[in-house]
Design an enzyme around this catalytic site. Structure first.
Site, PDB file in Angstrom:
ATOM      1  N   ASP A  49       0.828  -1.204   0.000  1.00  0.00           N
ATOM      2  CA  ASP A  49       0.000   0.000   0.000  1.00  0.00           C
ATOM      3  C   ASP A  49       0.866   1.259   0.000  1.00  0.00           C
ATOM      4  OD1 ASP A  49       0.821  -0.251   2.622  1.00  0.00           O
ATOM      5  OD2 ASP A  49      -1.172  -0.071   3.511  1.00  0.00           O
ATOM      6  N   SER A  50       2.202   1.075   0.003  1.00  0.00           N
ATOM      7  CA  SER A  50       3.105   2.204  -0.231  1.00  0.00           C
ATOM      8  C   SER A  50       2.859   2.803  -1.617  1.00  0.00           C
ATOM      9  CB  SER A  50       4.564   1.761  -0.095  1.00  0.00           C
ATOM     10  OG  SER A  50       4.825   0.626  -0.885  1.00  0.00           O
ATOM     11  N   ASP A  88      -1.104  -6.133  -0.025  1.00  0.00           N
ATOM     12  CA  ASP A  88      -1.492  -5.548   1.271  1.00  0.00           C
ATOM     13  C   ASP A  88      -2.991  -5.300   1.348  1.00  0.00           C
ATOM     14  OD1 ASP A  88       0.875  -5.251   2.685  1.00  0.00           O
ATOM     15  OD2 ASP A  88       1.284  -3.238   1.904  1.00  0.00           O
ATOM     16  N   LYS A 116      -1.024  -9.546   3.125  1.00  0.00           N
ATOM     17  CA  LYS A 116      -0.323  -9.029   4.307  1.00  0.00           C
ATOM     18  C   LYS A 116      -1.204  -8.046   5.060  1.00  0.00           C
ATOM     19  CE  LYS A 116       3.405  -6.177   3.831  1.00  0.00           C
ATOM     20  NZ  LYS A 116       2.981  -4.894   4.422  1.00  0.00           N
ATOM     21  N   GLU A 118      -1.032  -5.490   8.746  1.00  0.00           N
ATOM     22  CA  GLU A 118      -0.100  -4.918   9.723  1.00  0.00           C
ATOM     23  C   GLU A 118      -0.565  -5.178  11.144  1.00  0.00           C
ATOM     24  OE1 GLU A 118       0.594  -0.749   9.017  1.00  0.00           O
ATOM     25  OE2 GLU A 118       1.245  -1.079   6.943  1.00  0.00           O
ATOM     26  N   GLU A 185       9.614  -4.272  10.051  1.00  0.00           N
ATOM     27  CA  GLU A 185       9.935  -2.941   9.515  1.00  0.00           C
ATOM     28  C   GLU A 185      10.478  -2.019  10.598  1.00  0.00           C
ATOM     29  OE1 GLU A 185       7.009  -1.100   6.993  1.00  0.00           O
ATOM     30  OE2 GLU A 185       8.281   0.675   6.729  1.00  0.00           O
TER      31      GLU A 185
END
Ligand code: KIV
Length: 256
Positions: A49-50, A88, A116, A118, A185
């Site tokens: 999602d970056s 993501d 993925k 978080e 991260e």
């Protein structure tokens, strides 16, 4: 003859187990970059999602939507033939186990091999539900970009004993819940190293020292395609931004 059913979760676990260490991983958001990464032999490609920052020019990842992730996953999936493709789930799309399963399945249908999300302990029930629904899962611990606004910035994690204890406990819990890998991260090297030693799932580090099972980088950092912000730990291998600017100047010049 009876056929043996191998679930998606088992298939991805098998593919991850067969990857040579260190595992190489990079983000990709579109067909050409997905194809170049795959053809370069990168093991794991993440539709992160970056893309909110790298593609859409947003300030952070908190404005990214599920529809955007589905679209980018579809176009990268079209390019990727060998790498394991992760996508993501963006913020606010995995608030309950059932929402996580429903939205995670959209990414799988779009072509992702794994999904993925978080976070650690508070995501365990959701990860269990997704694995149960045969969605291969990847965890993400340490600095969580989707929480950047709550936390007031991007902060390194695992700098205190208490924070390290929670990170280690979370890594164990994610592994027990069935994740295939965990992204670490922006975490202090010592705790990232300890997690990597203690858990069976491979760890994929970014800004977390050299001792993880593999490393992931944001594509635009590696190729110098987003010159306006480069994280301190990023190694820039080529300067695409300068090359593009120069090519466009030459093109304009030659038109005269
Ligand atoms: O969205 C992303 O690019 C990521 C990586 C930084 C791991 O989650």
């Amino acid at each position: 003859m009876s056929q043996i059913f191998v679930s998606r979760v088992e298939q991805i676990a098998g593919r991850v187990a067969s990857l040579a260490r260190p595992i190489s991983s990079i983000t990709a958001y579109d067909y050409p970059m997905g194809r170049l990464a795959d053809e370069a032999g990168i093991d794991v490609i993440l539709v992160g999602d970056s893309l909110g920052m790298m593609v859409a020019g947003m300030e952070d990842t908190t404005g990214v939507t599920l529809d955007q992730m589905v679209y980018h996953t579809e176009i990268v999936a079209r390019a990727v033939k060998n790498a394991i493709l992760i996508a993501d789930l963006p913020i606010n799309t995995y608030r309950t186990p059932s929402e996580s399963v429903e939205n995670g399945m959209r990414l799988i249908e779009a072509g992702a091999d794994a999904v993925k999300i978080e976070g650690g302990l508070r995501q365990i029930e959701k990860i269990k539900a997704m694995v149960e629904a045969d969605i291969p899962m990847v965890g993400h611990l340490g600095m969580l970009p989707q929480r950047v606004r709550e936390e007031g910035g991007y902060k390194k994690k695992g700098k205190t004993d208490e924070e390290s204890r929670i990170l280690l406990e979370s890594a164990h819990a994610l592994t027990d819940a069935g994740v295939a890998m965990i992204v670490l991260e922006s975490m202090a090297t010592d705790i990232a190293t300890l997690i990597t030693k203690e858990i069976s799932a491979p760890t994929i580090g970014i800004g977390s020292g050299p001792h993880c099972s593999g490393q992931i980088r944001v594509l635009h950092d590696v190729i110098g395609a987003y010159p306006w912000f480069v994280p301190p730990f990023a190694k820039v291998y080529t300067n695409v931004a300068d090359q593009v600017s120069e090519a466009l100047r030459q093109y304009k010049e030659e038109l005269k």
